[in-house]
Enzyme design. Structure first.
Site, PDB file in Angstrom:
ATOM      1  N   GLY A  23      26.728  49.484  61.344  1.00 55.09           N
ATOM      2  CA  GLY A  23      28.076  49.854  60.950  1.00 55.09           C
ATOM      3  C   GLY A  23      28.414  51.327  61.067  1.00 55.09           C
ATOM      4  O   GLY A  23      29.524  51.723  60.731  1.00 55.09           O
ATOM      5  N   GLY A  25      28.592  53.003  63.885  1.00 55.16           N
ATOM      6  CA  GLY A  25      29.257  53.274  65.156  1.00 55.16           C
ATOM      7  C   GLY A  25      28.308  53.610  66.284  1.00 55.16           C
ATOM      8  O   GLY A  25      28.672  54.266  67.260  1.00 55.16           O
ATOM      9  N   LYS A  26      27.081  53.119  66.168  1.00 57.28           N
ATOM     10  CA  LYS A  26      26.033  53.405  67.146  1.00 57.28           C
ATOM     11  C   LYS A  26      26.413  52.884  68.544  1.00 57.28           C
ATOM     12  O   LYS A  26      26.343  53.610  69.531  1.00 57.28           O
ATOM     13  CB  LYS A  26      24.747  52.744  66.637  1.00 57.28           C
ATOM     14  CG  LYS A  26      23.515  52.945  67.434  1.00 57.28           C
ATOM     15  CD  LYS A  26      22.325  52.396  66.675  1.00 57.28           C
ATOM     16  CE  LYS A  26      22.322  50.889  66.595  1.00 57.28           C
ATOM     17  NZ  LYS A  26      22.562  50.305  65.289  1.00 57.28           N
ATOM     18  N   THR A  27      26.833  51.620  68.616  1.00 55.41           N
ATOM     19  CA  THR A  27      27.169  51.023  69.912  1.00 55.41           C
ATOM     20  C   THR A  27      28.404  51.671  70.524  1.00 55.41           C
ATOM     21  O   THR A  27      28.424  51.982  71.723  1.00 55.41           O
ATOM     22  CB  THR A  27      27.395  49.507  69.759  1.00 55.41           C
ATOM     23  OG1 THR A  27      26.185  48.902  69.297  1.00 55.41           O
ATOM     24  CG2 THR A  27      27.793  48.872  71.082  1.00 55.41           C
ATOM     25  N   SER A  28      29.438  51.906  69.736  1.00 52.17           N
ATOM     26  CA  SER A  28      30.674  52.473  70.282  1.00 52.17           C
ATOM     27  C   SER A  28      30.469  53.899  70.788  1.00 52.17           C
ATOM     28  O   SER A  28      30.989  54.269  71.847  1.00 52.17           O
ATOM     29  CB  SER A  28      31.804  52.424  69.249  1.00 52.17           C
ATOM     30  OG  SER A  28      31.413  53.027  68.041  1.00 52.17           O
ATOM     31  N   ASP A  50      19.866  45.007  71.109  1.00 55.40           N
ATOM     32  CA  ASP A  50      20.236  44.420  69.823  1.00 55.40           C
ATOM     33  C   ASP A  50      20.435  42.914  69.997  1.00 55.40           C
ATOM     34  O   ASP A  50      21.207  42.485  70.855  1.00 55.40           O
ATOM     35  CB  ASP A  50      21.542  45.057  69.329  1.00 55.40           C
ATOM     36  CG  ASP A  50      21.878  44.678  67.898  1.00 55.40           C
ATOM     37  OD1 ASP A  50      21.423  43.610  67.445  1.00 55.40           O
ATOM     38  OD2 ASP A  50      22.587  45.433  67.235  1.00 55.40           O
ATOM     39  N   THR A 506      29.755  45.418  63.370  1.00 54.45           N
ATOM     40  CA  THR A 506      28.297  45.320  63.207  1.00 54.45           C
ATOM     41  C   THR A 506      27.890  44.694  61.875  1.00 54.45           C
ATOM     42  O   THR A 506      27.037  43.802  61.854  1.00 54.45           O
ATOM     43  CB  THR A 506      27.638  46.704  63.390  1.00 54.45           C
ATOM     44  OG1 THR A 506      27.990  47.203  64.676  1.00 54.45           O
ATOM     45  CG2 THR A 506      26.133  46.611  63.285  1.00 54.45           C
TER      46      THR A 506
END
Length: 587
Positions: A23, A25-28, A50, A506
């Site tokens: 949550g 914002g790692k992927t974005s 992931d 997430t």
């Protein structure tokens, strides 16, 4: 003043590993970085390891298990590696030869030991190690970005000599993640090369992504320390989602801003020494190319406003408490990833039940010991609070297992076993044994358990119970209190499982995986609680108000596609740590 994050090919290394709790914002941010580098004319590959990857949501297009070019971004490709599939394949490789030779309970335990988070993570490492060590692949790209870095625990396991011996084939304790490397024994050199690449500061940067809040910063601090000790020393901190200004006559806006400022003022010491960058809190969802490109620029994006869902107002926390209270007694377990507020929700449910006149025992792993003090003083016996110290429970469990193992295992084997006991499963098992003792003492009251074990851990304990019954092994015994509790948790008349999440991608995906885990263990959640919702907080701050509309997608998803009823808790102006504040939350 913290610098704005603006990645360019001249200021980042060829390999970037993004890590952080769910949550943040790692992927974005990983995807936005990939787009920015590709826009410079570089050849870029972004890789997700992931199991609940949402690369396809961010890029708004299908991304498979093979390299997929991203439309309208020349030079950018993405790949979703599937560690779950890899884990299943070598689970079969390890267990298959024994299926006709060993009793069913033994096979069940072997399969469950190879079904945990540690196994999946090592399967993920296997996948990206094959990319890192493939010269053809690495020559093809200027930058390779990995969404989700390995943990220090996984890397320490890989660096232990015993991890590659036949010791892996023999479990020496009854409930752990031991054995995740069993099917990968032939890949020792490959992994050594991958670890070497990770430790090369000229090749690799670890990007620690965090929100500007206390729990996320503590998690980033822990990861920084762990990974530094295993060689990943080239680290930078990325503070994502910092509110840049506030609306003076909006309490939600001013409180949110002040809380972030306070968290950053008290940043952990380890993180202070890192180069730190910042990204603003944005009112839009980071999906699609326009949104990803705008993240690193000072520009506003026109947003499609989604209607506020009636679900936001349908059920509140008081409705959860009312339904649970109708049973007169029973067990309530709150579950969720770190940072979603499960401890607060557990404490509020306990307070709500006590206010209705029920006897309640709240057992928590909350490190804030003052919570117990405040609650115990004000409720005059209706509510008993016990705090379980995870560290003490884990130390006692590890001591017990290692003491028994010393009789049969050599020094190298003990070193591996000790590292294996650092896995998340070990803490769940050790803490759950303490929880089970509390529940056993309560017959005519409610027991509220904060930080309940996952379905994987419950299945491990269940398999271990059968295993030890059959083989009468001395180590890793399952206490009677645990044996009695497992059937109770599967009985909906006696137990309510409450999954806590946030209205973001997430946390919802991770909570969904938790539910899947529980369903495997024959446990069905009674409630989902969507916590800290701006949509339910009536803010007029333009950024936060726009953000509240973006929550609707995730609240609607929880309501339509998950089991159990859904309640929504508004974003809270005060941190609920005392009895009176918790009581207010239940109203």
């Amino acid at each position: 003043m913290t610098r704005r994050f603006q990645p360019t090919s001249t200021n980042v290394t060829p390999y970037l590993f993004f890590t952080g709790k769910g949550g943040v914002g790692k992927t974005s941010t990983a995807c936005a970085t990939a787009v920015a580098l590709a826009d410079e004319g570089k050849q870029v590959l972004i890789v997700s390891t992931d199991p609940a990857s949402n690369l396809q949501d961010v890029f708004e297009g299908e991304i498979g298990y093979e390299t997929t070019p991203i439309p309208n971004v020349p030079g950018l490709s993405a790949i979703n590696l599937d560690p779950e599939e890899a884990a299943a394949a070598y689970r079969e490789k390890v267990v298959g030869p024994y299926k006709d030779k060993l009793p069913a309970p033994v096979i069940a335990q072997m399969e469950e030991q190879l079904s945990g988070a540690c196994t999946v993570e090592i399967a993920a490492f296997d996948k990206f190690a094959s990319i890192l060590t493939n010269p053809e692949r690495t020559r093809e790209y200027d930058h390779i970005i990995f969404d989700t870095a390995p943990t220090g625990h996984t890397l320490r396991l890989l660096q232990l000599p015993t991890a590659w011996s036949s010791f892996l084939e023999d479990s020496t304790h009854g409930a752990s993640c031991l054995g995740p490397l069993s099917g990968l024994g032939e890949k020792k050199e490959l992994y050594a090369e991958a670890v070497k690449a990770l430790s090369n500061s000229e090749q690799t940067t670890l990007v620690l992504v965090s929100r500007p809040d206390e729990s996320a910063l503590q998690e980033a601090n822990r990861a920084a320390e762990e990974l530094k000790h295993v060689g990943l020393t080239n680290q930078l901190l990325l503070i994502n989602g910092k509110l840049q200004s506030y609306v003076e006559d909006d309490e939600v806006s001013t409180t949110f801003y002040d809380r972030q400022e306070k968290a950053l003022a008290n940043i952990p010491e380890q993180l202070r020494s890192l180069t730190t960058y910042e990204l603003p809190y944005v009112p839009y969802q980071l999906t699609g190319m326009d949104a990803l490109r705008s993240l690193f620029r000072d520009q506003h994006l026109a947003q499609k406003s989604e209607e506020t869902s009636e679900i936001v107002d349908k059920y509140a926390l008081k409705d959860v408490i009312k339904q649970v209270a109708a049973k007169k007694k029973g067990v309530v377990m709150t579950m969720g990833k770190g940072g979603v507020g499960k401890t607060t929700v557990a404490a509020a449910i306990a307070v709500g039940l006590a206010e209705l006149g029920h006897s309640v025992h709240l057992t928590t792993t909350d490190p804030a010991a003052h919570l117990s003090h405040v609650l115990g003083k004000q409720v005059q016996g209706r509510l008993v609070v016990s705090r379980i110290d995870p560290k003490a429970e884990v130390d006692a469990y590890k001591h017990e297992v290692l003491a028994k193992a010393k009789e049969t295992v050599d020094e190298n084997g003990l070193a591996y076993l000790e590292e294996d006991l650092n896995s998340p499963c070990t803490e769940e098992i050790a803490v759950f044994r303490a929880f089970a003792n509390v529940v056993e003492q309560a017959d005519d009251s409610f027991v509220v358990i904060d930080t309940a074990p996952t379905g994987h851990t419950l299945l491990l304990l269940d398999a271990a119970q059968s295993y030890h019954k059959e083989l009468e092994r001395a180590s890793g015994e399952v206490p009677k209190s645990v044996s009695k509790l497992l059937p109770r948790l599967r009985n909906k008349k006696e137990t309510d499982v409450v999954i806590v999440t946030l209205p973001e991608a997430t946390p919802v995906h991770e909570a969904s995986r938790l539910q899947g885990d529980l369903v495997r263990a024959n446990i069905t959640p009674s409630w989902w609680i969507v916590n800290q919702s701006f949509a339910a907080a009536n803010t007029i701050d333009p950024i936060l108000h726009a953000r509240s509309h973006s929550e609707m997608k995730w609240i609607q998803l929880v309501a339509t596609e998950r089991t159990g009823q859904v309640a929504v808790i508004p974003w809270q102006l005060e941190l609920a740590t005392g009895y009176d504040q918790l009581k207010t939350l239940t109203k």
